[in-house]
Design an enzyme around this catalytic site. Sequence first.
Site, PDB file in Angstrom:
ATOM      1  N   SER A  34       0.874  -1.256   0.110  1.00 40.06           N
ATOM      2  CA  SER A  34      -0.052   0.192   0.090  1.00 40.06           C
ATOM      3  C   SER A  34       0.993   1.345   0.109  1.00 40.06           C
ATOM      4  O   SER A  34       2.193   1.244   0.524  1.00 40.06           O
ATOM      5  CB  SER A  34      -0.868   0.030   1.330  1.00 40.06           C
ATOM      6  OG  SER A  34      -1.531   1.256   1.376  1.00 40.06           O
ATOM      7  N   TYR A  80      -2.185  -0.069  10.789  1.00 39.17           N
ATOM      8  CA  TYR A  80      -2.369  -0.595   9.305  1.00 39.17           C
ATOM      9  C   TYR A  80      -1.110  -0.206   8.494  1.00 39.17           C
ATOM     10  O   TYR A  80      -0.558  -0.901   7.583  1.00 39.17           O
ATOM     11  CB  TYR A  80      -3.518   0.367   8.714  1.00 39.17           C
ATOM     12  CG  TYR A  80      -3.927  -0.151   7.107  1.00 39.17           C
ATOM     13  CD1 TYR A  80      -3.860  -1.177   7.053  1.00 39.17           C
ATOM     14  CD2 TYR A  80      -3.626   0.814   6.354  1.00 39.17           C
ATOM     15  CE1 TYR A  80      -4.233  -1.643   5.605  1.00 39.17           C
ATOM     16  CE2 TYR A  80      -3.510   0.546   4.928  1.00 39.17           C
ATOM     17  CZ  TYR A  80      -3.820  -0.758   4.612  1.00 39.17           C
ATOM     18  OH  TYR A  80      -3.874  -1.081   3.119  1.00 39.17           O
TER      19      TYR A  80
HETATM   20  C1  8X3 Z   1      -4.360   2.144   0.883  1.00 37.53           C
HETATM   21  C2  8X3 Z   1      -5.246   2.521   1.759  1.00 37.53           C
HETATM   22  O1  8X3 Z   1      -6.186   4.756   2.770  1.00 37.53           O
HETATM   23  O2  8X3 Z   1      -4.451   3.749   3.845  1.00 37.53           O
HETATM   24  O3  8X3 Z   1      -3.804   1.051   1.251  1.00 37.53           O
HETATM   25  O4  8X3 Z   1      -4.032   4.718   1.838  1.00 37.53           O
HETATM   26  S1  8X3 Z   1      -4.817   3.918   2.575  1.00 37.53           S
END
Ligand code: 8X3
Length: 275
Positions: A159, A172
């Site tokens: 990500s 996250y």
């Molecule tokens: C991408 C989503 O919103 O954390 O994985 O960038 S975010």
Amino acid sequence: MGTTCAYLKGECVEMAIDGRGKVAVVTGASSGIGRQTAIALARAGFDVAVGARRKERLAELTDEIARETGRKAHAWALDVTSAESIDAFVQGVVGHFGRVHVLVNNAGKALGRDPVETGDEADWQEMLDTNVMGLMRMTKRLIPHLVASGDGHIVNLGSIAGHESYAGGSVYCATKFAVRAITEALRHELLGKPVRVTSIDPGMVETEFSLVRFHGDSSQASKVYQGVRPLTADDIADCIVFAVTRPAHVNIDQMIVTSIDQAGARVFHRQGATS
Ligand code: 8X3
């Protein structure tokens, strides 16, 4: 899909660039990027093995793939937070297809947008178990099969949050930084073996991602995408297919992919926004 030139001693050697005869495994395939990737890989000629917790949704997916592409598609229930479930899944895939060339580690999630001070510890644990331990266990179990295939490929879904942290995203982001670290380590560990290692690192993609993150609160989830043109699951599936259909000597290390309206993990151009 067609052929491409691999230049050996200056001579063009035609090489197939589709997935014909190869088997791809996709985790988290019941929706979003996983689902569209399974379909796109089948369109590119791969037979596909899909796993997710919501197995009823997978039956519909494998029917659609078989009908539309004529490729073999088979589904197993898979909860990547459970070592037993992963063992049963891998046993099922290898027993059914006999070989695996591509592993797409897509299963992953964000839960919550709270600061560390008030964050939910159960959410933290679930993200770590899914995004990190799940990916590690899947990869560990399938490496021998990817090596044995003679043309293996691991594609990890990272990500933009694995490159930049933001308030409310500590765990996250930590899991996606971990995916980046694991991907790099794997590339070192597998050097000299016939396994490519790629990470595809999307920015904002409109899927169930935000609905899951906000525990089903659709008004909070829809605000995430307000006024921007987010990427779609198909956009990311397209990048994955590109990476796995390069000639066997070409390793796409990493792709950071964002919408034209995004310039950083939390930097967006929103239509109608006053600031
Ligand atoms: C991408 C989503 O919103 O954390 O994985 O960038 S975010």
